[in-house]
Every structure is written in C-alpha cells, then in structure tokens.
Scaffold this motif. Structure first.
Motif, PDB file in Angstrom:
ATOM      1  N   LEU A 163       0.854  -1.180   0.000  1.00 22.34           N
ATOM      2  CA  LEU A 163       0.000   0.000   0.000  1.00 22.34           C
ATOM      3  C   LEU A 163       0.888   1.227   0.000  1.00 22.34           C
ATOM      4  O   LEU A 163       1.905   1.259   0.703  1.00 22.34           O
ATOM      5  CB  LEU A 163      -0.917  -0.021   1.226  1.00 22.34           C
ATOM      6  CG  LEU A 163      -2.000   1.047   1.365  1.00 22.34           C
ATOM      7  CD1 LEU A 163      -3.186   0.491   2.158  1.00 22.34           C
ATOM      8  CD2 LEU A 163      -1.465   2.302   2.067  1.00 22.34           C
ATOM      9  N   ALA A 164       0.514   2.233  -0.799  1.00 22.93           N
ATOM     10  CA  ALA A 164       1.258   3.495  -0.838  1.00 22.93           C
ATOM     11  C   ALA A 164       0.254   4.632  -0.881  1.00 22.93           C
ATOM     12  O   ALA A 164      -0.688   4.608  -1.679  1.00 22.93           O
ATOM     13  CB  ALA A 164       2.181   3.542  -2.052  1.00 22.93           C
ATOM     14  N   LEU A 165       0.464   5.650  -0.017  1.00 16.44           N
ATOM     15  CA  LEU A 165      -0.540   6.684   0.157  1.00 16.44           C
ATOM     16  C   LEU A 165       0.131   8.016   0.456  1.00 16.44           C
ATOM     17  O   LEU A 165       1.073   8.078   1.252  1.00 16.44           O
ATOM     18  CB  LEU A 165      -1.467   6.292   1.309  1.00 16.44           C
ATOM     19  CG  LEU A 165      -2.697   7.140   1.591  1.00 16.44           C
ATOM     20  CD1 LEU A 165      -3.695   7.014   0.445  1.00 16.44           C
ATOM     21  CD2 LEU A 165      -3.343   6.671   2.902  1.00 16.44           C
ATOM     22  N   GLN A 166      -0.337   9.083  -0.185  1.00 10.50           N
ATOM     23  CA  GLN A 166       0.119  10.432   0.146  1.00 10.50           C
ATOM     24  C   GLN A 166      -0.736  10.957   1.290  1.00 10.50           C
ATOM     25  O   GLN A 166      -1.974  10.981   1.205  1.00 10.50           O
ATOM     26  CB  GLN A 166      -0.024  11.348  -1.066  1.00 10.50           C
ATOM     27  CG  GLN A 166       0.599  12.721  -0.873  1.00 10.50           C
ATOM     28  CD  GLN A 166       2.106  12.701  -1.058  1.00 10.50           C
ATOM     29  OE1 GLN A 166       2.611  12.167  -2.027  1.00 10.50           O
ATOM     30  NE2 GLN A 166       2.831  13.313  -0.122  1.00 10.50           N
ATOM     31  N   VAL A 167      -0.101  11.371   2.372  1.00  7.30           N
ATOM     32  CA  VAL A 167      -0.794  11.947   3.515  1.00  7.30           C
ATOM     33  C   VAL A 167      -0.173  13.313   3.783  1.00  7.30           C
ATOM     34  O   VAL A 167       0.889  13.427   4.411  1.00  7.30           O
ATOM     35  CB  VAL A 167      -0.690  11.047   4.762  1.00  7.30           C
ATOM     36  CG1 VAL A 167      -1.388  11.704   5.949  1.00  7.30           C
ATOM     37  CG2 VAL A 167      -1.291   9.678   4.493  1.00  7.30           C
ATOM     38  N   GLY A 168      -0.797  14.353   3.267  1.00 11.10           N
ATOM     39  CA  GLY A 168      -0.212  15.684   3.369  1.00 11.10           C
ATOM     40  C   GLY A 168       1.114  15.723   2.632  1.00 11.10           C
ATOM     41  O   GLY A 168       1.213  15.322   1.476  1.00 11.10           O
ATOM     42  N   GLY A 169       2.155  16.170   3.309  1.00 10.78           N
ATOM     43  CA  GLY A 169       3.470  16.235   2.685  1.00 10.78           C
ATOM     44  C   GLY A 169       4.290  14.979   2.858  1.00 10.78           C
ATOM     45  O   GLY A 169       5.458  14.933   2.467  1.00 10.78           O
ATOM     46  N   ALA A 170       3.706  13.930   3.438  1.00 12.67           N
ATOM     47  CA  ALA A 170       4.439  12.685   3.690  1.00 12.67           C
ATOM     48  C   ALA A 170       3.856  11.552   2.857  1.00 12.67           C
ATOM     49  O   ALA A 170       2.711  11.599   2.410  1.00 12.67           O
ATOM     50  CB  ALA A 170       4.382  12.319   5.170  1.00 12.67           C
ATOM     51  N   VAL A 171       4.665  10.527   2.654  1.00  9.11           N
ATOM     52  CA  VAL A 171       4.216   9.308   1.998  1.00  9.11           C
ATOM     53  C   VAL A 171       4.184   8.196   3.029  1.00  9.11           C
ATOM     54  O   VAL A 171       5.130   8.021   3.812  1.00  9.11           O
ATOM     55  CB  VAL A 171       5.142   8.916   0.832  1.00  9.11           C
ATOM     56  CG1 VAL A 171       4.825   7.511   0.327  1.00  9.11           C
ATOM     57  CG2 VAL A 171       5.012   9.917  -0.307  1.00  9.11           C
ATOM     58  N   VAL A 172       3.083   7.448   3.038  1.00 11.50           N
ATOM     59  CA  VAL A 172       2.940   6.281   3.896  1.00 11.50           C
ATOM     60  C   VAL A 172       3.052   5.038   3.019  1.00 11.50           C
ATOM     61  O   VAL A 172       2.387   4.938   1.984  1.00 11.50           O
ATOM     62  CB  VAL A 172       1.584   6.281   4.621  1.00 11.50           C
ATOM     63  CG1 VAL A 172       1.440   5.024   5.467  1.00 11.50           C
ATOM     64  CG2 VAL A 172       1.442   7.521   5.474  1.00 11.50           C
TER      65      VAL A 172
END
Length: 291
Positions: A91-100
């Motif tokens: 799973l890869a997700l943009q959360v604001g200015g960070a990547v999870v």
C-alpha cells in the motif's frame, strides 16, 4: 528486520497512530500498530492487517508519492521480477506532505556483524544489480550532491563550521565535485543505503534487502562504497574490511573518488548534526583515507 517491536518514543507513537488513522480514512483498511521497528533514522512500525497478516508501516516526510513511484518503487518492481529479495509494497498513500508505505515483512533479522559468508552474499547481490535498468531512462540516476545540498542530508554547511578538519574535507569534496558529473552514468540498480544493517538473514543466510526508498539508476559499485562506510560503524569479523578495501582499491580513481566524497559528506554531515561530538572524528578519519 527484527520482528520484535521495540519501545516507543512519544513522537513515534503519535506518528504511527495518526498515519494508520489516515490509511483507514482513505482506504477503509484498519491496521493495528504493534510497535516500532528497530534501527534506522526514518520512522517504521510493525502493523497487522485485519486478516492477521503482519507488515511494515513506513513514513517519509517531505516526499511525493509520484516521485517514489517513478524511482524507488519502480526499481523494486524490476528487482522483484528478477527474484531479488526486496519487499513488495502492499500500500502506498500520500498523507499531506508525507508518503505512507505498507511493505511486506520479510523473514530474518539485520546482520549486526558481517562475516566472510555475509560479504560473499552481499557481493553476489550487488553483482546481480548490474544492467537491470538498461533502457529505463525514466528512472532517475543517483545524485552525489558534491556541490550542493541534498534533501535533508549531504549538507555542506555543517562541515564548513566544524573546525579545520571539517572545513578542509568540505573543500576537498567540492573539488571532487567540480571535476565529476553530479549524476554518474550507468544502468545498474543502486540501492544507495546498502549497508549490512539493511541485510536481513536467517542463520547467516541473507533473506532480504530492505530500505529501498533512496534507490535509483547508476553504477552498482556505488553500493560497495556505502557498504564500506557501514562497516566502519563497528568492529567486523577479521579480514572482512580488508577484503572490501581490496575490491575498492582496484576501482579506477575517477570512479571511486566521487563516490567516496559523497559518502564522506553524507556520514560526516549526519554525524555532526545527530551524533555525539566524539563520533564525528571517527567519520573524518575514514573520509580522509581516500580524499
């Protein structure tokens, strides 16, 4: 990576809880945080999926997901297609200015000490990275940052301010940078953080290589210089460092010198900003061996 959670700091706990909440809000998947992963300088935690499967949650501040997809994640897809033991990204997700990122949990624990069998395996893995990115000009090549600052690392100013030795080293690094390309040519996979702590093993057999978020295209031998700096952090099995030094000494000077300059900048800058004062001299000693 060790599969046993370590103790939390308050910031790590808050970050992990916030990020799994963001994953749930965005995807509907509810991950359970178990605890932080050991080692490393960037946040990572063990998580459990609803079906009980365990994975690794990682977060990278000041990062864009599209950049990771175009570079490191594309590199890992290529490697996995060749049977190279790097983790799948689940799973890869943009959360604001960070990547999870949620990545596959590979078997094994990080190698604390590299013996000759471990070095043999590291060299074989490095050799297998050769030419895998031929025709992949879309994947960025690695930047040495010898004349300018990197994104949060490879900063020049801390060396300039760290006394006579630090300032002299920074001048030598810039001199090397003036005579070499900022992005060396090559079609090999470059991990860019290929040290023994990122090699997982079970009973001495390497089972995986982790932490590919800086990977790109270039010359695989760059990773051997990174490995050499990693071995400097603590005492290794007798003869291992000498073997690796012999391999590096056989490289052409115009190949080895810019890579050594990059790792000298990277580790000395990091030590100045994050380690105890006495540890900085340790990295200056190594940097000066080949600069």
């Amino acid at each position: 990576m060790s599969t046993s959670p370590q103790s939390w700091t308050r910031t790590e706990r808050l970050d992990a809880d916030r990020l799994v909440a963001a994953v749930h809000a965005e995807t509907g998947v509810r991950l359970v945080v178990e605890g932080p992963c050991p080692g490393g300088e960037v946040g990572a935690a063990y998580v459990r999926w609803p079906d009980g499967r365990r994975s690794v949650l990682k977060w990278r501040p000041d990062t864009r997901l599209d950049e990771l997809r175009a570079g490191p994640l594309a590199v890992c897809e290529t490697l996995r297609g060749r049977g190279y033991p790097c983790p799948a990204t689940e799973l890869a997700l943009q959360v604001g200015g960070a990547v999870v990122l949620v990545q596959q949990l590979l078997a094994g624990k990080p190698l604390e000490v590299l013996d000759h069998h471990g070095l043999d395996q590291a060299l074989a893995l490095n050799k297998s990275q050769e030419g895998l990115l031929a025709g992949r000009a879309d994947i960025p090549s690695t930047n040495l940052y010898l004349l300018d600052d990197g994104p949060g690392y490879c900063l020049h100013e801390p060396l300039r301010r760290h006394g006579r030795r630090g300032a002299a080293l920074e001048r030598r690094i810039r001199s090397v940078g003036a005579g070499h390309p900022a992005r060396p040519a090559g079609d090999d996979v470059v991990h860019q953080d290929f040290h023994h702590g990122n090699l997982l093993a079970v009973d001495g057999t390497v089972t995986g290589v982790i932490d590919w978020e800086g990977a790109g295209r270039g010359d695989r031998r760059f990773d051997l210089v990174t490995l050499r700096f990693g071995l400097h952090a603590r005492e290794q099995a007798p003869g291992v460092v000498r073997r690796l030094d012999d391999i590096l000494d056989a490289l052409p000077d115009d190949v080895l010198r810019p890579w050594w300059a990059h790792m000298s900048l990277r580790m000395t800058d990091w030590a100045i900003r994050h380690f105890a004062p006495g540890e900085v001299e340790h990295w200056l000693d190594l940097a000066e061996q080949r600069l």
